[in-house]
Design a protein around this motif. Structure first.
Motif, PDB file in Angstrom:
ATOM      1  N   ALA A 189      -2.207   4.703  10.719  1.00  0.00           N
ATOM      2  CA  ALA A 189      -0.903   4.585  11.391  1.00  0.00           C
ATOM      3  C   ALA A 189      -0.934   5.292  12.746  1.00  0.00           C
ATOM      4  O   ALA A 189      -0.432   4.770  13.745  1.00  0.00           O
ATOM      5  N   ARG A 190      -1.587   6.462  12.788  1.00  0.00           N
ATOM      6  CA  ARG A 190      -1.649   7.218  14.049  1.00  0.00           C
ATOM      7  C   ARG A 190      -2.435   6.462  15.108  1.00  0.00           C
ATOM      8  O   ARG A 190      -2.168   6.588  16.292  1.00  0.00           O
TER       9      ARG A 190
ATOM     10  N   GLY B  44       9.726   4.010   8.501  1.00  0.00           N
ATOM     11  CA  GLY B  44       8.746   4.854   9.182  1.00  0.00           C
ATOM     12  C   GLY B  44       7.723   5.451   8.234  1.00  0.00           C
ATOM     13  O   GLY B  44       7.096   6.466   8.513  1.00  0.00           O
ATOM     14  N   ALA B  45       7.533   4.811   7.077  1.00  0.00           N
ATOM     15  CA  ALA B  45       6.512   5.246   6.110  1.00  0.00           C
ATOM     16  C   ALA B  45       5.361   4.243   6.152  1.00  0.00           C
ATOM     17  O   ALA B  45       5.559   3.091   6.531  1.00  0.00           O
ATOM     18  N   THR B  46       4.164   4.675   5.772  1.00  0.00           N
ATOM     19  CA  THR B  46       3.025   3.755   5.846  1.00  0.00           C
ATOM     20  C   THR B  46       3.214   2.624   4.816  1.00  0.00           C
ATOM     21  O   THR B  46       3.849   2.819   3.774  1.00  0.00           O
TER      22      THR B  46
ATOM     23  N   GLY C  91      -4.190  10.299   2.745  1.00  0.00           N
ATOM     24  CA  GLY C  91      -4.027  10.597   4.170  1.00  0.00           C
ATOM     25  C   GLY C  91      -4.705   9.605   5.093  1.00  0.00           C
ATOM     26  O   GLY C  91      -4.441   9.604   6.301  1.00  0.00           O
ATOM     27  N   VAL C  92      -5.579   8.745   4.560  1.00  0.00           N
ATOM     28  CA  VAL C  92      -6.261   7.782   5.429  1.00  0.00           C
ATOM     29  C   VAL C  92      -5.251   6.757   5.965  1.00  0.00           C
ATOM     30  O   VAL C  92      -5.377   6.278   7.096  1.00  0.00           O
TER      31      VAL C  92
ATOM     32  N   ALA D 212      -5.325  -4.855  12.959  1.00  0.00           N
ATOM     33  CA  ALA D 212      -4.809  -4.744  11.580  1.00  0.00           C
ATOM     34  C   ALA D 212      -5.958  -4.840  10.595  1.00  0.00           C
ATOM     35  O   ALA D 212      -6.990  -5.439  10.891  1.00  0.00           O
ATOM     36  N   VAL D 213      -5.752  -4.240   9.423  1.00  0.00           N
ATOM     37  CA  VAL D 213      -6.724  -4.328   8.329  1.00  0.00           C
ATOM     38  C   VAL D 213      -6.042  -5.065   7.177  1.00  0.00           C
ATOM     39  O   VAL D 213      -4.942  -4.688   6.756  1.00  0.00           O
TER      40      VAL D 213
END
Ligand code: NAD
Length: 374
Positions: free
Chosen positions: A270-271, A324-326, A264-265, A251-252
């Protein structure tokens, strides 16, 4: 400005002192814009402007999610050496520029600034926070920022490993052993975690590591440390398409503002299955501390309020899981919802109440011209 909804940007120049600065006010929908002054070595004026725009916007979301009646603003000052003491005439000229905004922008400390700088600015304008405690200010906000990050980390660990998860025995990599990173290292070790730190400033990482009994590595190695948590506590833009594939953390969670280098980062993280706590959630302790000055400063109350970042983090991460969203996307949406609901398109003007929800006047922090004793 149009793309991101900024209200006002002021370019400041003072030939006598050599001051060159940008004051960006992103939003005053919830109240006066609060945000730090950053002294930095920018390559050009455009870089400084872009930084001020991005940082001031992040302050809006940070204040909104922290439940404060504040808007988002930021000042950046172009200097040759951010670590060198800032001349008195330059600070006075900056203070005058802040003063002219009549309370729309409330200044505070950020990278390259000190509490003594805030004291010097307070001699020119009442619209500055974070002056020394002896002058009725809240002093250096970084211990409270670190306290908030620690609580955010607890929520992140629970999201990863369940309700019993603890910091004890975890390995945490801290990028930047400055004011926040140093305090965070102390707090983590007190909680039983092991830390590894890195800093680009000669000797700083080694000193912090020796103090807390941790490790230190070079700045290039810190992002690749095999660890539970990575805490970016240096500058922004550290997470991008080059660095994310190299991360070896689960985790960050750190204080550095604007850690994601671009759009997009958060999806890249997440990916890779790396949980990311948005910086404007984890790093809100500092602004919470500053906002306490408007009610008569109390450190215990500031710490208690900053501990609430644990619940905010948990709520963001839970909604992220469900939708399911970042977490970045969820946190921005929640912040925008509050600004739209409670700010309702307003702009704060001098003389308006401190916040729309409590109706009390913005307390002048101290009379202009007050000479702050050290
Ligand atoms: P600081 O200047 O005291 O510390 C930053 C440290 O990072 C310095 O020691 C610097 O040498 C180091 N550094 C810079 N680039 C580096 C790199 N590439 N690798 C490793 N180290 C590097 O600043 P601070 O007050 O501790 O703030 C740290 C971050 O947290 C900033 O992004 C700031 O905007 C943010 N933040 C601070 C507060 C606060 O209360 N001070 C509040 C919220 C957010």
């Amino acid at each position: 400005m149009t793309e991101h909804g900024h209200e006002q940007v002021v370019l400041v120049a003072d030939a006598a002192s050599g001051l060159r600065a940008v004051i960006a006010i992103h939003s005053t929908a919830l109240g006066p814009a609060l945000g730090g002054i950053r002294f930095w070595r920018y390559a050009c004026d455009e870089d400084a402007l872009r930084d001020a725009l991005a940082l001031s916007e992040a302050m809006t979301w940070k204040a909104a999610l922290a439940g404060l009646d504040q808007g988002g603003g930021k000042a950046v000052v172009l200097v040759a050496d951010p670590d060198a003491p800032h001349p008195a005439d330059l600070l006075a000229a900056l203070g005058r520029a802040v003063d002219e905004l009549g309370g729309r922008y409330l200044a505070a400390e950020d990278v390259g600034a000190t509490t003594a700088d805030m004291d010097a600015i307070a001699a020119v304008t009442p619209w500055v926070t974070g002056v020394h405690e002896a002058a009725g200010g809240s002093g250096d906000p970084s211990p409270v920022t670190a306290w908030g990050v620690l609580h955010s980390m607890r929520a992140a660990l629970r999201a990863l490993d369940g309700p019993e998860a603890m910091l004890a025995g975890r390995r945490v990599a801290i990028q930047g052993a400055g004011k926040v990173g140093g305090h965070l290292a102390d707090l983590l070790v007190d909680a039983g975690a092991r830390v590894v730190v890195a800093d680009s400033h000669g000797g700083r990482a080694a000193r912090v590591a020796a103090r807390v009994g941790g490790d230190h590595v070079g700045v290039d190695a810190i992002l690749e440390q095999d660890c539970d948590l990575l805490a970016p506590c240096a500058l922004g833009g550290v997470l991008d398409a080059d660095t994310v594939p190299r991360l070896a953390c689960r985790a960050v969670c750190g204080a550095a503002n604007n850690q994601l280098a671009g759009r997009g980062v958060d999806e890249l993280l997440a990916r890779r299955g790396i949980l990311h706590v948005p910086d404007f959630v984890a790093g809100a302790g500092g602004i919470i501390n500053l906002a306490e000055e408007f009610h008569g400063y109390s450190r215990p109350r500031a710490l208690a309020r900053a501990a609430g970042i644990e619940q905010t983090t948990a709520a963001v991460l839970e909604r992220s899981r469900v939708e399911g969203a970042t977490p970045e996307r969820v946190a921005r949406a929640l912040a925008r919802e509050r600004v739209a609901r409670e700010g309702a398109g307003r702009r704060w003007r001098p003389g308006d109440p401190a916040g729309w929800t409590n109706g009390s006047p913005l307390r002048s922090l101290r009379p202009a011209g007050t000479v702050i004793g050290r």
